[in-house]
Scaffold this active site. Sequence first.
Site, PDB file in Angstrom:
ATOM      1  N   ASP A  25     -29.565  28.648 -12.042  1.00 28.83           N
ATOM      2  CA  ASP A  25     -30.847  28.017 -12.274  1.00 28.83           C
ATOM      3  C   ASP A  25     -30.983  27.769 -13.767  1.00 28.83           C
ATOM      4  O   ASP A  25     -30.660  28.647 -14.580  1.00 28.83           O
ATOM      5  CB  ASP A  25     -32.002  28.882 -11.760  1.00 28.83           C
ATOM      6  CG  ASP A  25     -33.213  28.006 -11.506  1.00 28.83           C
ATOM      7  OD1 ASP A  25     -33.093  27.074 -10.690  1.00 28.83           O
ATOM      8  OD2 ASP A  25     -34.248  28.206 -12.144  1.00 28.83           O
ATOM      9  N   LYS A  62     -19.773  19.635 -25.210  1.00 30.66           N
ATOM     10  CA  LYS A  62     -21.051  20.171 -24.719  1.00 30.66           C
ATOM     11  C   LYS A  62     -20.876  21.643 -24.336  1.00 30.66           C
ATOM     12  O   LYS A  62     -21.706  22.488 -24.656  1.00 30.66           O
ATOM     13  CB  LYS A  62     -21.552  19.348 -23.516  1.00 30.66           C
ATOM     14  CG  LYS A  62     -22.844  19.908 -22.934  1.00 30.66           C
ATOM     15  CD  LYS A  62     -23.351  19.170 -21.708  1.00 30.66           C
ATOM     16  CE  LYS A  62     -24.524  19.920 -21.090  1.00 30.66           C
ATOM     17  NZ  LYS A  62     -24.987  19.376 -19.809  1.00 30.66           N
ATOM     18  N   HIS A 111     -25.976  26.096 -22.979  1.00 33.75           N
ATOM     19  CA  HIS A 111     -26.507  27.238 -22.235  1.00 33.75           C
ATOM     20  C   HIS A 111     -25.560  27.620 -21.091  1.00 33.75           C
ATOM     21  O   HIS A 111     -25.241  28.778 -20.891  1.00 33.75           O
ATOM     22  CB  HIS A 111     -27.896  26.867 -21.706  1.00 33.75           C
ATOM     23  CG  HIS A 111     -27.957  25.525 -21.015  1.00 33.75           C
ATOM     24  ND1 HIS A 111     -27.514  24.369 -21.616  1.00 33.75           N
ATOM     25  CD2 HIS A 111     -28.349  25.160 -19.767  1.00 33.75           C
ATOM     26  CE1 HIS A 111     -27.651  23.358 -20.777  1.00 33.75           C
ATOM     27  NE2 HIS A 111     -28.155  23.805 -19.651  1.00 33.75           N
ATOM     28  N   GLY A 143     -29.289  14.938 -16.375  1.00 32.12           N
ATOM     29  CA  GLY A 143     -30.620  15.478 -16.683  1.00 32.12           C
ATOM     30  C   GLY A 143     -31.139  15.051 -18.053  1.00 32.12           C
ATOM     31  O   GLY A 143     -31.169  13.867 -18.397  1.00 32.12           O
ATOM     32  N   TYR A 144     -31.509  16.034 -18.857  1.00 34.77           N
ATOM     33  CA  TYR A 144     -32.124  15.771 -20.162  1.00 34.77           C
ATOM     34  C   TYR A 144     -31.088  15.609 -21.281  1.00 34.77           C
ATOM     35  O   TYR A 144     -31.459  15.562 -22.459  1.00 34.77           O
ATOM     36  CB  TYR A 144     -33.089  16.917 -20.520  1.00 34.77           C
ATOM     37  CG  TYR A 144     -34.216  17.079 -19.508  1.00 34.77           C
ATOM     38  CD1 TYR A 144     -35.403  16.368 -19.634  1.00 34.77           C
ATOM     39  CD2 TYR A 144     -34.084  17.936 -18.416  1.00 34.77           C
ATOM     40  CE1 TYR A 144     -36.426  16.506 -18.712  1.00 34.77           C
ATOM     41  CE2 TYR A 144     -35.105  18.083 -17.479  1.00 34.77           C
ATOM     42  CZ  TYR A 144     -36.267  17.370 -17.637  1.00 34.77           C
ATOM     43  OH  TYR A 144     -37.291  17.497 -16.725  1.00 34.77           O
TER      44      TYR A 144
HETATM   45  P1  IMP Z   1     -32.258  23.530 -11.343  1.00 36.81           P
HETATM   46  O1  IMP Z   1     -31.468  24.522 -12.113  1.00 36.81           O
HETATM   47  O2  IMP Z   1     -31.493  22.983 -10.197  1.00 36.81           O
HETATM   48  O3  IMP Z   1     -33.623  24.016 -11.004  1.00 36.81           O
HETATM   49  O4  IMP Z   1     -32.461  22.246 -12.241  1.00 36.81           O
HETATM   50  C1  IMP Z   1     -32.820  22.291 -13.551  1.00 36.81           C
HETATM   51  C2  IMP Z   1     -32.975  20.893 -14.119  1.00 36.81           C
HETATM   52  O5  IMP Z   1     -32.880  21.032 -15.523  1.00 36.81           O
HETATM   53  C3  IMP Z   1     -31.878  19.914 -13.717  1.00 36.81           C
HETATM   54  O6  IMP Z   1     -32.213  19.151 -12.598  1.00 36.81           O
HETATM   55  C4  IMP Z   1     -31.774  19.032 -14.961  1.00 36.81           C
HETATM   56  O7  IMP Z   1     -32.748  17.995 -14.917  1.00 36.81           O
HETATM   57  C5  IMP Z   1     -32.129  19.997 -16.067  1.00 36.81           C
HETATM   58  N1  IMP Z   1     -30.902  20.571 -16.639  1.00 36.81           N
HETATM   59  C6  IMP Z   1     -30.320  21.766 -16.373  1.00 36.81           C
HETATM   60  N2  IMP Z   1     -29.204  21.935 -17.089  1.00 36.81           N
HETATM   61  C7  IMP Z   1     -29.071  20.801 -17.803  1.00 36.81           C
HETATM   62  C8  IMP Z   1     -28.088  20.365 -18.717  1.00 36.81           C
HETATM   63  O8  IMP Z   1     -27.067  21.021 -19.005  1.00 36.81           O
HETATM   64  N3  IMP Z   1     -28.309  19.160 -19.258  1.00 36.81           N
HETATM   65  C9  IMP Z   1     -29.395  18.389 -18.984  1.00 36.81           C
HETATM   66  N4  IMP Z   1     -30.329  18.730 -18.117  1.00 36.81           N
HETATM   67  C10 IMP Z   1     -30.167  19.945 -17.529  1.00 36.81           C
END
Ligand code: IMP
Length: 210
Positions: free
Chosen positions: A79, A178, A183, A155-156
């Site tokens: 997550d 990256k 993270h 994502g972002y």
């Molecule tokens: P989840 O972990 O599936 O709840 O999603 C977290 C959200 O954060 C993802 O859908 C992305 O939009 C964003 N996210 C998580 N990790 C990254 C990353 O490494 N790069 C860019 N966006 C991220």
Amino acid sequence: MADKRTILFVTSNSGKLDEAKLALHPFGLNVESFHFNEEFPEIEEIQSSELRHVAKDKLRKAVAIVKNSSNKLGVMVEDAGFFIEALDGFPGVYSSYVHKTLGIKGIMKTLTDNKNRDACFKCVIGIHLDGEELFFEGECKGQVSEKALGTNGFGYDPIFVPNQGNGRTFAEMNREEKQKFSHRGKAMEALRAYLQGRNQSPTSNQCSGS
Ligand code: IMP
């Protein structure tokens, strides 16, 4: 057949899957994704202000879905979230939903004329190994860029400039770059170090005990 070098990663995010493979393959670990289907189209996330609680709940649901994973090294979930300081940590645990609804443009708009662009990504990996639940965390600090730049990642990534990385967004870096700062890269590194330590420990080395 038992495949104790393979981790089953329960995710529908291909970006996360690719980054996990990149982090763990060099250490002889395979990462396979669980194929969601009509019965299990996705894991529903709980509402919580803590990534770790979400990861813990996701892990239990993942282990229940996979059912028989005893032939694998472990079942893994992750997550992650994007925390913007000027927005009191928003979107944080809502990052996925906010990305799908407001999107990057919406986030940029909320920061118009805001000088404080500090932000960070956080990630919690949960893995079920030999009946134990283990968690590994990683964080990457940086800034929200003034413009969306780059086409890599997901994502972002186009609006996040990590503090290391010469002012480029994650989306302007290749996956290897990256990984060095991210993270996820840090959380994967903690997992890998744990697995390596476990293999070297005399108590976990079944060969030396028999
Ligand atoms: P989840 O972990 O599936 O709840 O999603 C977290 C959200 O954060 C993802 O859908 C992305 O939009 C964003 N996210 C998580 N990790 C990254 C990353 O490494 N790069 C860019 N966006 C991220």
